[in-house]
Write a protein that holds these residues in place. Structure first.
Motif, PDB file in Angstrom:
ATOM      1  N   ASP A 189       1.436  -1.279   0.119  1.00  0.00           N
ATOM      2  CA  ASP A 189      -0.153   0.156   0.113  1.00  0.00           C
ATOM      3  C   ASP A 189       0.723   1.711   0.168  1.00  0.00           C
ATOM      4  N   HIS A 193       0.165   3.947  -3.199  1.00  0.00           N
ATOM      5  CA  HIS A 193       0.836   5.472  -2.593  1.00  0.00           C
ATOM      6  C   HIS A 193       1.964   6.327  -2.560  1.00  0.00           C
ATOM      7  N   HIS A 256      -6.040   4.139  -6.434  1.00  0.00           N
ATOM      8  CA  HIS A 256      -7.221   3.949  -5.610  1.00  0.00           C
ATOM      9  C   HIS A 256      -8.211   4.131  -5.823  1.00  0.00           C
ATOM     10  N   HIS A 270      -8.889  -3.180   1.452  1.00  0.00           N
ATOM     11  CA  HIS A 270      -8.094  -2.147   0.811  1.00  0.00           C
ATOM     12  C   HIS A 270      -6.668  -2.557  -0.292  1.00  0.00           C
ATOM     13  N   ASN A 274      -5.782  -2.759  -3.851  1.00  0.00           N
ATOM     14  CA  ASN A 274      -5.297  -2.407  -4.510  1.00  0.00           C
ATOM     15  C   ASN A 274      -3.985  -3.630  -5.203  1.00  0.00           C
TER      16      ASN A 274
HETATM   17 ZN    ZN Z   1      -3.797   2.469   0.713  1.00  0.00          ZN
END
Ligand code: ZN
Ligand code: NAD
Length: 353
Positions: A189, A193, A256, A270, A274
């Protein structure tokens, strides 16, 4: 101008959790603590010694991600009791976000959805301490608390300087028990990001530095033989922290919004969502697409396929639930993002997952 708010105190290192035994970590004259602890630890002894008779404990069930409904229910129950002086979140992104949202809502009245968006909270929440037990989301250092709003079919944070923890304990011993696949999903993640932030138009030089460093650490960790070695757990914790700082000053991109749509429509968590989306984004982020799949393959990580068959109602839901996240899509593709991500393109992307 960019406004930056930092976390006041960070206790970092193996065994740092012991700081919880010292009163000096808490505000003066505090009376009661409320712990939000990931349910995974419910039957384990590890945190029991930090909990006294005056404290309350809420074990967070992470089988579904925090939502406006789940948070409003906790607040409703808590308001019948004494408001705690300190809130302590111990767990992954779901638990840390729960702790942050509850802290905010105990001091800002109204339902949680009132504060989903940017800078809507009016005042500081209850003093809060964050203790991650898995690395990657950056929820420990970010200024948001992400909640699913099923009614509005959107996943949106309480983005505010008040959503930042007052203190952090970063103890990489706590991530020892994370299963390997989950270690990868959540760790990635911060990688995702960070590359989304670097490719976006909402540029910030400090965020860029944090993102580059976070990416470097994640790639080092997932390129090594034992991704859960002592050194790698520590480095991934650092990467997560840096990624959280970075994203607080910048914005995510194409991954996202697509991932949020999978969480809202199918309830896919989540970080796994992703990874599933990473199958579809080669044309937007070719370098990171190749690097991600190289690392996933090297570590033999299982990333399920959705194999979605076209169904107009379902695909419309997925498309609407993606396009609702205007800010990140604009960040990645510009004001006319809907021309690039038209129905045909989005259908093609979802079919690739
Ligand atoms: Zn995230
Ligand atoms: P999570 O909190 O659901 O944890 C993932 C899984 O790991 C859970 O099953 C949990 O029980 C388990 N786990 C946690 N620590 C463990 C440990 N030490 N040993 C064994 N198992 C352990 O998921 P996550 O991936 O950390 O976070 C996802 C959540 O974070 C989502 O709700 C997402 O929206 C949110 N998020 C928040 C931010 C933010 O800045 N606030 C950023 C990204 C994502």
């Amino acid at each position: 101008m960019d406004y930056i708010k930092n976390i006041k105190d960070i206790y970092f290192g193996e065994g740092a959790i012991k700081e919880l035994l010292k009163d000096s970590i808490f505000p003066h004259n505090f009376k009661s603590k409320l712990f939000f602890i990931d349910k995974f630890f419910m039957k384990k002894k590890i945190f029991k010694k930090f909990i006294s008779n005056n404290d309350s404990v809420f074990y967070v069930d992470t089988s579904s991600e925090p939502s406006t409904c789940s948070i409003d229910k906790i607040i409703y129950d808590l308001k019948k009791k004494n408001i705690p002086d300190v809130i302590i979140g111990i767990g992954g992104g779901a638990t840390l976000d729960t702790a942050k949202a509850v802290s905010n809502l105990l001091n800002n009245c109204g339902p949680s959805e009132k504060y989903q968006g940017w800078d809507l909270l009016k005042k500081d929440g209850v003093f809060k301490i964050g203790i991650p037990t898995i690395s990657g989301t950056g929820a420990e250092s970010s200024k948001t608390s992400v909640l699913i709003n099923f009614k509005k079919k959107i996943k949106l944070g309480m983005n505010s300087r008040f959503s930042i923890f007052d203190k952090l304990i970063l103890d990489s011993n706590l991530t020892k028990t994370v299963p390997k696949n989950q270690f990868f999903y959540t760790g990635m993640d911060t990688y995702i990001h960070s590359f989304e932030s670097l490719h976006g138009s909402y540029k910030n030089s400090l965020a860029d530095l944090y993102s580059k460093e976070a990416i470097k650490l994640v790639v080092q960790v997932f390129n090594s033989r034992n991704i859960k070695s002592k050194k790698n757990r520590k480095n991934l914790m650092l990467a997560s922290y840096l990624g959280g700082l970075s994203i607080s000053m910048s914005m995510v991109g194409v991954v996202h919004p697509l991932s949020a749509s999978l969480s809202v429509i199918f309830g896919i968590h989540h970080c796994l969502a992703n990874c599933i989306v990473m199958r579809a984004i080669k044309e937007f982020y070719p370098y990171n697409y190749n690097e991600f799949w190289h690392l996933a393959k090297k570590q033999r990580i299982f990333i399920p396929r959705l194999n979605l068959k076209y169904n107009k109602i379902l695909f419309n839901k997925l498309i609407n639930s993606t396009l609702i996240h205007k800010k990140p899509l604009q960040n990645a593709l510009g004001k006319n993002f809907k021309k690039i991500l038209n129905d045909e393109k989005l259908t093609e992307l979802f079919k690739k997952m």
